[in-house]
Write a protein that holds these residues in place. Structure first.
Motif, short mmCIF file in Angstrom:
data_model
loop_
_atom_site.label_atom_id
_atom_site.label_comp_id
_atom_site.label_asym_id
_atom_site.label_seq_id
_atom_site.Cartn_x
_atom_site.Cartn_y
_atom_site.Cartn_z
N ASN A 119 0.82 -1.21 0.00
CA ASN A 119 0.00 0.00 0.00
C ASN A 119 0.86 1.27 0.00
O ASN A 119 0.58 2.22 0.71
N GLY A 120 1.93 1.24 -0.78
CA GLY A 120 2.79 2.41 -0.95
C GLY A 120 3.91 2.53 0.06
O GLY A 120 4.81 3.34 -0.12
N ALA A 121 3.88 1.74 1.14
CA ALA A 121 4.95 1.79 2.15
C ALA A 121 6.00 0.73 1.82
O ALA A 121 5.66 -0.41 1.52
N VAL A 122 7.27 1.11 1.90
CA VAL A 122 8.36 0.17 1.66
C VAL A 122 8.74 -0.47 3.00
O VAL A 122 9.02 0.22 3.97
N ILE A 123 8.73 -1.80 3.01
CA ILE A 123 9.08 -2.57 4.20
C ILE A 123 10.25 -3.47 3.83
O ILE A 123 10.24 -4.09 2.77
N GLY A 124 11.26 -3.55 4.68
CA GLY A 124 12.43 -4.36 4.38
C GLY A 124 12.69 -5.41 5.44
O GLY A 124 12.37 -5.23 6.61
N ALA A 125 13.28 -6.51 5.00
CA ALA A 125 13.69 -7.57 5.92
C ALA A 125 15.10 -7.25 6.42
O ALA A 125 15.85 -6.53 5.77
N GLY A 126 15.46 -7.84 7.55
CA GLY A 126 16.80 -7.68 8.09
C GLY A 126 17.77 -8.65 7.46
O GLY A 126 17.62 -9.01 6.30
N ASP A 127 18.74 -9.12 8.26
CA ASP A 127 19.76 -10.03 7.70
C ASP A 127 19.26 -11.45 7.56
O ASP A 127 19.97 -12.29 7.05
N ARG A 128 18.09 -11.76 8.08
CA ARG A 128 17.55 -13.12 7.99
C ARG A 128 16.21 -13.10 7.27
O ARG A 128 15.51 -12.09 7.30
N PRO A 129 15.85 -14.20 6.64
CA PRO A 129 14.54 -14.25 5.98
C PRO A 129 13.43 -14.16 7.02
O PRO A 129 13.63 -14.51 8.19
N GLY A 130 12.30 -13.67 6.60
CA GLY A 130 11.17 -13.56 7.50
C GLY A 130 9.86 -13.85 6.79
O GLY A 130 9.69 -13.52 5.62
N SER A 131 8.94 -14.48 7.50
CA SER A 131 7.60 -14.74 6.98
C SER A 131 6.66 -13.64 7.44
O SER A 131 6.74 -13.18 8.58
N PHE A 132 5.79 -13.24 6.55
CA PHE A 132 4.81 -12.20 6.85
C PHE A 132 3.45 -12.69 6.38
O PHE A 132 3.34 -13.46 5.44
N PHE A 133 2.41 -12.20 7.03
CA PHE A 133 1.05 -12.55 6.66
C PHE A 133 0.27 -11.26 6.43
O PHE A 133 0.36 -10.33 7.23
N LEU A 134 -0.49 -11.22 5.35
CA LEU A 134 -1.42 -10.12 5.10
C LEU A 134 -2.82 -10.65 5.41
O LEU A 134 -3.27 -11.62 4.80
N TYR A 135 -3.49 -10.01 6.34
CA TYR A 135 -4.80 -10.47 6.78
C TYR A 135 -5.95 -9.73 6.12
O TYR A 135 -7.10 -10.08 6.31
N ASN A 136 -5.64 -8.69 5.38
CA ASN A 136 -6.68 -7.97 4.65
C ASN A 136 -6.18 -7.69 3.24
O ASN A 136 -5.03 -7.96 2.90
N THR A 137 -7.02 -7.17 2.41
CA THR A 137 -6.67 -6.86 1.04
C THR A 137 -5.68 -5.71 1.00
O THR A 137 -5.89 -4.69 1.67
N ALA A 138 -4.60 -5.89 0.24
CA ALA A 138 -3.57 -4.84 0.15
C ALA A 138 -2.89 -4.94 -1.21
O ALA A 138 -2.82 -6.01 -1.82
N ASN A 139 -2.40 -3.82 -1.68
CA ASN A 139 -1.59 -3.79 -2.90
C ASN A 139 -0.15 -3.99 -2.49
O ASN A 139 0.35 -3.26 -1.63
N PHE A 140 0.53 -4.98 -3.09
CA PHE A 140 1.93 -5.20 -2.74
C PHE A 140 2.73 -5.69 -3.93
O PHE A 140 2.21 -6.31 -4.84
N LEU A 141 4.00 -5.34 -3.92
CA LEU A 141 4.98 -5.85 -4.87
C LEU A 141 6.27 -6.10 -4.12
O LEU A 141 6.72 -5.24 -3.36
N ARG A 142 6.85 -7.27 -4.32
CA ARG A 142 8.17 -7.53 -3.75
C ARG A 142 9.20 -6.76 -4.55
O ARG A 142 8.98 -6.45 -5.73
N GLY A 143 10.31 -6.45 -3.92
CA GLY A 143 11.35 -5.66 -4.57
C GLY A 143 11.77 -6.21 -5.91
O GLY A 143 12.01 -5.46 -6.86
N ARG A 144 11.84 -7.52 -6.04
CA ARG A 144 12.27 -8.12 -7.31
C ARG A 144 11.21 -8.00 -8.41
O ARG A 144 11.49 -8.27 -9.56
#
Length: 148
Positions: A16-41
């Protein structure tokens, strides 16, 4: 059912327009509502545009990530779609489907379909600079791209 996605170390995602980044380790995330998202790649930067297919992808990306500017970017989309039809008459069925998806506000699926055109434009030589997202990687696609 929530949408689960995994970010690789130091990977970013736009939600939804906000950039969120992971740290030095992989992380799992869950979206519980409808949202627009794109991974960096999956994000195409303006300086990576070197063909009409990427120009089309970029404008769809703008509509998707910045819904507040959708009216202007949808006008740009119509113009670039016409340009793409002229440059790629061989892709008319794919372009018709992209247009249908955009009209239905299913921007994520339109982006995935447009990204497949990079390969055919490059003669099958990779994914055209959008990172390593696979063309068939629809398991984490939002079922409905509309904002709540």
């Amino acid at each position: 059912m929530p949408l689960k996605f995994v970010l690789r170390p130091n990977e970013k995602v736009i939600i939804n327009g906000a950039v969120i980044g992971a740290g030095d380790r992989p992380g799992s995330f869950f979206l519980y509502n409808t949202a627009n998202f794109l991974r960096g790649r999956e994000v195409l930067k303006e300086e990576q545009i070197d063909c009409i297919e990427k120009k089309l992808y970029f404008v769809i990306q703008l509509v998707y990530i910045f819904p507040e500017d959708a009216t202007l970017n949808l006008q740009r989309f119509a113009s670039i779609l016409d340009e793409t039809r002229q440059a790629r008459p061989d892709a008319s069925k794919v372009l018709d489907e992209i247009e249908r998806l955009v009209e239905a506000r299913n921007y994520y699926r339109a982006l995935k379909l447009c990204r497949k055109m990079f390969r055919s434009a490059d003669g099958g030589a990779g994914n055209g600079g959008t990172g390593d997202a696979e063309a068939g990687d629809d398991d984490d696609a939002p079922a409905d791209d509309r904002m709540p």
